[in-house]
Design an enzyme around this catalytic site. Structure first.
Site, PDB file in Angstrom:
ATOM      1  N   CYS A 188      32.092  42.925  28.084  1.00  0.00           N
ATOM      2  CA  CYS A 188      32.236  41.886  29.094  1.00  0.00           C
ATOM      3  C   CYS A 188      31.648  40.557  28.643  1.00  0.00           C
ATOM      4  CB  CYS A 188      31.607  42.379  30.396  1.00  0.00           C
ATOM      5  SG  CYS A 188      32.215  41.569  31.897  1.00  0.00           S
ATOM      6  N   LYS A 228      24.449  47.274  26.667  1.00  0.00           N
ATOM      7  CA  LYS A 228      24.655  45.846  26.936  1.00  0.00           C
ATOM      8  C   LYS A 228      23.302  45.154  26.973  1.00  0.00           C
ATOM      9  CE  LYS A 228      27.113  42.829  30.189  1.00  0.00           C
ATOM     10  NZ  LYS A 228      27.931  42.799  31.428  1.00  0.00           N
ATOM     11  N   GLU A 261      35.066  49.162  30.179  1.00  0.00           N
ATOM     12  CA  GLU A 261      33.621  49.087  30.411  1.00  0.00           C
ATOM     13  C   GLU A 261      33.200  50.011  31.552  1.00  0.00           C
ATOM     14  OE1 GLU A 261      30.278  45.641  31.541  1.00  0.00           O
ATOM     15  OE2 GLU A 261      32.411  45.271  31.868  1.00  0.00           O
TER      16      GLU A 261
END
Length: 326
Positions: free
Chosen positions: A159, A125, A43
């Protein structure tokens, strides 16, 4: 069908977009020599995860944010072209996390390059986590889908998006066969690694797909540098590593990497997907869509929605404008 994959645990070059890009391109070539067909990188590896936001008070991070903004990646750009070219030269599908700059904003973005080097997905995200809200903007659901590639149908999440059941189900319902998961590494303590393992193994079980998970590594010098620059303790940057591959039965393939750089390389046998789904197919015979279903709005968000006479005039001018070659 069998696909050779690599979950890559690698360090960024702290504070440097160019240096980290160079490391990534070198690693792609190295993996290509080993016959890897799909690689997942951590990430926001490029240029680095915003560790400063984890330990510094908001009023002290202006210079940190500005430096990250200046080192972040524009899409497309020479940097993304370099990754795409490395993917093309090695006939490799590549999933990688970047800090994406869009104007004066930064987003936590996952890029997916097909084996021909084409960027086939850019997704942001959808909800930055906790301290990350000070750094990144919100993404939309336009990229919350699985994508056909040379190695199968791939979905991506970053995540704590793995803690959002509906986001995961969007990919399950879209028929992902390989799931690219990525976490920052060097964050959250030892318990974070255990939570990460639970999340990705559960997703493999529910989706009946393979999960390839990557975290970034921070070496001793990098931890010391971050502690010095942020005023935080070394312990704040010393845990949270769990790079691995999971099969559709939720089992780890090979030994996970919890320390140091390296990669977990595995051969994925796609017949395992059918063997799992014949028992439990969450998007098919095990679903009850008349009782439980997901509504998703994949419309890309935009800061400007034009209406009225000016919009109509601009549309008319576009129609009347000669096309190239006329």
């Amino acid at each position: 069908m069998t696909v050779k994959v690599a979950a890559v645990q690698i360090s960024p070059v702290l504070y440097s977009r160019a240096g980290t890009i160079e490391r990534v391109v070198h690693k792609i070539h190295e993996l290509g020599q080993q016959g890897v067909e799909f690689a997942v990188f951590p990430e926001t590896l490029i240029p680095y995860y915003p560790y400063f936001s984890w330990v510094k008070p908001p009023y002290t991070i202006d210079s940190d944010q500005l430096h990250l903004l200046n080192e972040s990646v524009t899409v497309p750009s020479p940097e993304t072209n370099a990754i795409g070219e490395a993917a093309r030269q090695n006939s490799m599908v590549v999933s990688i996390g970047v800090n994406e700059r869009d104007g004066g904003s930064i987003y936590n973005t996952q890029l997916l390059f097909d084996a021909g080097g084409t960027l086939v997905q850019r997704r942001r995200k959808i909800t930055p986590t906790y301290h990350e809200k000070m750094v990144w903007g919100h993404g939309d659901a336009s990229g919350l889908r699985a994508v056909d590639t040379a190695v199968g149908r791939i979905g991506q999440l970053a995540c704590w998006e793995h803690y959002q059941p509906l986001a995961r189900y969007a990919l399950i319902a879209d028929g992902e066969q390989i799931h690219a998961a990525m976490f920052p590494g060097g964050l959250g303590g030892e318990n974070f690694s255990r939570q990460m393992e639970v999340a990705i193994r559960q997703h493999a079980l529910e989706s009946a797909c393979f999960v390839v998970n990557a975290t970034a590594w921070l070496d001793a010098d990098q931890k010391a540098k971050l502690a010095e620059d942020t005023g935080g303790p070394l312990a704040a940057f010393s845990h949270g590593y769990f790079t691995t591959v999971v099969d559709p039965e939720g089992r780890l393939i090979g030994e996970p990497i919890t320390s140091g750089e390296g990669e977990v390389i595995a051969d994925l046998d796609f017949t395992m997907i059918d063997r799992r789904k014949r028992i439990m197919d969450a998007r098919g015979h095990y679903a009850r869509p008349e009782l439980l279903s997901l509504h998703i709005d994949r419309t890309p968000t935009a800061p400007l929605h034009e209406r009225g006479s000016h919009a109509a005039q601009n549309a008319r001018l576009d129609e009347e404008r000669p096309t190239e070659g006329q």
